[in-house]
Design an enzyme around this catalytic site. Sequence first.
Site, PDB file in Angstrom:
ATOM      1  N   HIS A   1       0.843  -1.206   0.000  1.00 51.94           N
ATOM      2  CA  HIS A   1       0.000   0.000   0.000  1.00 51.94           C
ATOM      3  C   HIS A   1       0.876   1.253   0.000  1.00 51.94           C
ATOM      4  O   HIS A   1       0.668   2.176  -0.801  1.00 51.94           O
ATOM      5  CB  HIS A   1      -0.892  -0.041   1.248  1.00 51.94           C
ATOM      6  CG  HIS A   1      -1.729   1.168   1.493  1.00 51.94           C
ATOM      7  ND1 HIS A   1      -3.104   1.157   1.401  1.00 51.94           N
ATOM      8  CD2 HIS A   1      -1.405   2.447   1.865  1.00 51.94           C
ATOM      9  CE1 HIS A   1      -3.578   2.356   1.691  1.00 51.94           C
ATOM     10  NE2 HIS A   1      -2.562   3.153   1.982  1.00 51.94           N
ATOM     11  N   GLU A   2       1.859   1.297   0.884  1.00 54.19           N
ATOM     12  CA  GLU A   2       2.718   2.484   0.969  1.00 54.19           C
ATOM     13  C   GLU A   2       3.598   2.624  -0.279  1.00 54.19           C
ATOM     14  O   GLU A   2       3.839   3.739  -0.751  1.00 54.19           O
ATOM     15  CB  GLU A   2       3.572   2.444   2.232  1.00 54.19           C
ATOM     16  CG  GLU A   2       2.776   2.439   3.538  1.00 54.19           C
ATOM     17  CD  GLU A   2       1.825   3.619   3.681  1.00 54.19           C
ATOM     18  OE1 GLU A   2       2.040   4.666   3.030  1.00 54.19           O
ATOM     19  OE2 GLU A   2       0.849   3.489   4.450  1.00 54.19           O
TER      20      GLU A   2
ATOM     21  N   HIS B   1       1.673   4.297  -2.950  1.00 50.70           N
ATOM     22  CA  HIS B   1       1.741   5.756  -2.810  1.00 50.70           C
ATOM     23  C   HIS B   1       3.052   6.274  -3.407  1.00 50.70           C
ATOM     24  O   HIS B   1       3.064   7.267  -4.146  1.00 50.70           O
ATOM     25  CB  HIS B   1       1.662   6.158  -1.342  1.00 50.70           C
ATOM     26  CG  HIS B   1       0.304   6.025  -0.733  1.00 50.70           C
ATOM     27  ND1 HIS B   1      -0.858   6.293  -1.417  1.00 50.70           N
ATOM     28  CD2 HIS B   1      -0.078   5.663   0.522  1.00 50.70           C
ATOM     29  CE1 HIS B   1      -1.887   6.103  -0.624  1.00 50.70           C
ATOM     30  NE2 HIS B   1      -1.448   5.705   0.553  1.00 50.70           N
TER      31      HIS B   1
ATOM     32  N   HIS C   1      -5.603   7.157  -2.461  1.00 47.58           N
ATOM     33  CA  HIS C   1      -6.526   6.164  -1.934  1.00 47.58           C
ATOM     34  C   HIS C   1      -7.752   6.010  -2.830  1.00 47.58           C
ATOM     35  O   HIS C   1      -8.192   6.967  -3.460  1.00 47.58           O
ATOM     36  CB  HIS C   1      -6.969   6.547  -0.521  1.00 47.58           C
ATOM     37  CG  HIS C   1      -5.867   6.494   0.472  1.00 47.58           C
ATOM     38  ND1 HIS C   1      -5.483   7.569   1.233  1.00 47.58           N
ATOM     39  CD2 HIS C   1      -5.030   5.478   0.827  1.00 47.58           C
ATOM     40  CE1 HIS C   1      -4.477   7.234   2.013  1.00 47.58           C
ATOM     41  NE2 HIS C   1      -4.180   5.970   1.782  1.00 47.58           N
TER      42      HIS C   1
END
Length: 255
Positions: free
Chosen positions: A147-148, A151, A157
Amino acid sequence: MKVFGSLIICTVLLGFVFALPMISRVETDPELTAGFVEGDMVLDTNTRNGLRDEVYQWPNNTVFYKFHTQFDSAHHNHILRGMEILESVSCIRFQEADENTPHFVNITGMDGGCYSSVGYRRTGAQNYNLQLYPLDQDCFRLGTIVHEFLHTLGFYHMQSSANRDEYVFINETNIQDGKLHNFNKYDETVVDDFDEGYDYGSVLHYSAYAFSANGEMTIVPLLEEEAAGIMGQRRGMSKSDISRLNLMYRCPVKV
């Protein structure tokens, strides 16, 4: 990069997302408590550019990184597994930076939660932090590591999408005081969905209780059957996550 076990990679390649129960109270989720935009996104104060601006895509599809924190071997290898998952489903490559690399991801393990700069920043060392937790918990869930890194690669998101109001209702009455800005919706000129549509099962979607003040839902799915058990999951990338990543970086189609 060394291969770390076929089971994890095969699971991600197939795009499976396993149904997990929704968390009832997530105020302490370290993705939410870091204090940045939407909890874990470090943005320049004067820019809010998103996926459509190619200047924030990593050149040559290569993400350079350095480990600033001396993690033990188990945590170090777990972060490498997250990189490997992304490499296995795309043309993205991670390469350790040397002293001549001008811009790179600075991987730290400080207190303060899990967070990352969004996209390629040309600022020298850019943020990527995973607060130390036991493996497979909190910041050291593989899904959170990925997830990070998403980014880092330039993704916002899922619940920020321009069309989100067709799929979720943001219940402002349940949101913590001063946290409403974390539920901003971005125009299509900023955040591109690459024609993939809204995805409740995205590893980039927050849970129904994100920033809840009272334990009640802040993000209410309008299509309950589609969202049941998967909204906010951190087990792995969905098929749409994989597709978006490949479309954004123009990766060749794998056969």
